[in-house]
Design a protein around this motif. Sequence first.
Motif, mmCIF file in Angstrom:
data_model
loop_
_atom_site.group_PDB
_atom_site.id
_atom_site.type_symbol
_atom_site.label_atom_id
_atom_site.label_comp_id
_atom_site.label_asym_id
_atom_site.label_seq_id
_atom_site.Cartn_x
_atom_site.Cartn_y
_atom_site.Cartn_z
ATOM 1 N N TRP A 188 0.841 -1.204 0.000
ATOM 2 C CA TRP A 188 0.000 0.000 0.000
ATOM 3 C C TRP A 188 0.873 1.251 0.000
ATOM 4 O O TRP A 188 0.633 2.198 -0.759
ATOM 5 C CB TRP A 188 -0.908 -0.027 1.225
ATOM 6 C CG TRP A 188 -1.728 1.197 1.474
ATOM 7 C CD1 TRP A 188 -2.977 1.478 0.970
ATOM 8 C CD2 TRP A 188 -1.373 2.315 2.308
ATOM 9 N NE1 TRP A 188 -3.415 2.701 1.440
ATOM 10 C CE2 TRP A 188 -2.455 3.232 2.267
ATOM 11 C CE3 TRP A 188 -0.265 2.627 3.080
ATOM 12 C CZ2 TRP A 188 -2.446 4.429 2.965
ATOM 13 C CZ3 TRP A 188 -0.250 3.831 3.777
ATOM 14 C CH2 TRP A 188 -1.330 4.715 3.719
ATOM 15 N N ALA A 189 1.920 1.247 0.857
ATOM 16 C CA ALA A 189 2.809 2.399 0.971
ATOM 17 C C ALA A 189 3.584 2.615 -0.324
ATOM 18 O O ALA A 189 3.813 3.759 -0.744
ATOM 19 C CB ALA A 189 3.767 2.200 2.149
ATOM 20 N N PHE A 190 4.000 1.521 -0.971
ATOM 21 C CA PHE A 190 4.731 1.619 -2.248
ATOM 22 C C PHE A 190 3.857 2.276 -3.314
ATOM 23 O O PHE A 190 4.312 3.140 -4.069
ATOM 24 C CB PHE A 190 5.166 0.224 -2.691
ATOM 25 C CG PHE A 190 5.835 0.201 -4.044
ATOM 26 C CD1 PHE A 190 7.125 0.681 -4.207
ATOM 27 C CD2 PHE A 190 5.164 -0.304 -5.155
ATOM 28 C CE1 PHE A 190 7.748 0.673 -5.456
ATOM 29 C CE2 PHE A 190 5.766 -0.325 -6.401
ATOM 30 C CZ PHE A 190 7.064 0.167 -6.554
ATOM 31 N N ASP A 191 2.580 1.873 -3.364
ATOM 32 C CA ASP A 191 1.648 2.461 -4.341
ATOM 33 C C ASP A 191 1.461 3.954 -4.117
ATOM 34 O O ASP A 191 1.160 4.697 -5.059
ATOM 35 C CB ASP A 191 0.285 1.768 -4.261
ATOM 36 C CG ASP A 191 0.326 0.338 -4.784
ATOM 37 O OD1 ASP A 191 1.282 0.012 -5.518
ATOM 38 O OD2 ASP A 191 -0.581 -0.444 -4.450
ATOM 39 N N LYS A 192 1.640 4.409 -2.874
ATOM 40 C CA LYS A 192 1.462 5.829 -2.541
ATOM 41 C C LYS A 192 2.785 6.591 -2.558
ATOM 42 O O LYS A 192 2.839 7.767 -2.183
ATOM 43 C CB LYS A 192 0.775 5.969 -1.180
ATOM 44 C CG LYS A 192 -0.647 5.425 -1.184
ATOM 45 C CD LYS A 192 -1.424 5.877 0.007
ATOM 46 C CE LYS A 192 -2.883 5.438 -0.100
ATOM 47 N NZ LYS A 192 -3.610 6.087 -1.180
ATOM 48 N N GLY A 193 3.861 5.900 -2.965
ATOM 49 C CA GLY A 193 5.149 6.563 -3.082
ATOM 50 C C GLY A 193 5.849 6.815 -1.772
ATOM 51 O O GLY A 193 6.734 7.680 -1.677
ATOM 52 N N LEU A 194 5.479 6.051 -0.707
ATOM 53 C CA LEU A 194 6.079 6.258 0.610
ATOM 54 C C LEU A 194 7.329 5.422 0.842
ATOM 55 O O LEU A 194 8.042 5.641 1.816
ATOM 56 C CB LEU A 194 5.052 5.936 1.708
ATOM 57 C CG LEU A 194 3.769 6.761 1.706
ATOM 58 C CD1 LEU A 194 2.819 6.269 2.801
ATOM 59 C CD2 LEU A 194 4.080 8.238 1.912
ATOM 60 N N CYS A 195 7.591 4.444 -0.020
ATOM 61 C CA CYS A 195 8.749 3.559 0.166
ATOM 62 C C CYS A 195 9.110 2.902 -1.158
ATOM 63 O O CYS A 195 8.380 3.010 -2.153
ATOM 64 C CB CYS A 195 8.447 2.490 1.223
ATOM 65 S SG CYS A 195 7.158 1.315 0.734
#
Length: 414
Positions: A188-195
């Motif tokens: 989820w975080a990868f999809d939002k550009g957080l990691c």
Amino acid sequence: METKISITKKSGVSNIRISITPKAYTRYQTTLGVSLSDKEFADLQQRRNSGKGKLTPKAQRAFEMLAEIYTKIERAEIEEKINGTFVDVRYIVDCVKGVEVEGERDLAVNAFERYIADMGKRKGWSNGTIESRICTMREIERWNAAISTKDLATIDGFSGFELHLIDKGLSGGTVKRHFESVISFCGWAFDKGLCGDEFKRFKLSVSMATNKPIYLTLSELALIEGYEPKSQAERVAVDMFLFECYTSLRVSDVHKLRWADVTECNGFYLVSVAMQKTKVIKQTPIIEKAAKIIQRYKGYNIIGGYVFPQFALWTIRRNLKEIAHKVGINEKIKRQVAKAGKVEIKEFEKWELISTHTGRKTFVVNMLSMGVSPDVVMEFTGHRDIKSLNPYRGITSSAVADAVEALNKVINRD
């Protein structure tokens, strides 16, 4: 949006907590607190009752903050409907409270909370799934509350978290469940550009225990059927468990079954249940024994329209184990137990291993042992992939013997 005011009195001082819970995010609640003297509290009550009265600056500020939070969240929810943007409830509340949020928004625990709110709403997660994710979030907080989402989603971050769980002595299965939650969060975080996506290359090193499902043979099931409950809690535990065994429903589905989900058609009872994983509504006929169980509760008029009295599931599970112990379900079973990264063999009596999910496994195993087609069994259980039944294929000879004995009784009776 729901607001509550709770008041506790101690040593002439009234501590007032003003709580706000956005309805769309029932897992998040913020609280604003003020302490008032007896006179100030009397003034507050007068204001609440008559619209008049004086508030202290602290109390006035608390109510103003509450109104501001309420307005900002309402606006954000409107924007979400129009633009599809995510409502970050915690961020809104922290901004109004004046909490330092710059930099904190990158913390893994904060992002994890937003992940739970977002995915829980979009996917319609059950309370059990949400509680499981919250449990993982708490473990991350205990391990390293200051770690960022970016650092967590690395091989080093995953390795550190795995070592933390192993050092706690958690079983391999529990470690695996925590990592399933963390991997979902990082996706989820990868999809939002957080990691980044380095976490995708991580492999768990913890040893996993592999055990066959625990189920009751037909003769053991007869012992439960013949038990005379000593209390209503025991009665409900027995009935819910047997209903699982006769219908293959999950305990969560049985627990929340309502009379609106039960229909009678040509002398048969049909039960409509939304499958927990697929959300598909299935209408399944139930056998006479299962029908007799729910008929017992027809006149109860339970609040909410539930079929069964709403005891907590942990109470049901505890009573079920005690009943299994009393009736002598004590076959010795050796199980692999993974602790602190190592697998050991331990011996248990069968009653110790029984859980509320054992009823569903009992249905599957006994149906397969009697030669019922896996495709038919899957129609009852709601499984979509026949591989899901593979763990149940290793049927013991005692289960087969019980099935043959049961069939012989039916044939002889005819």
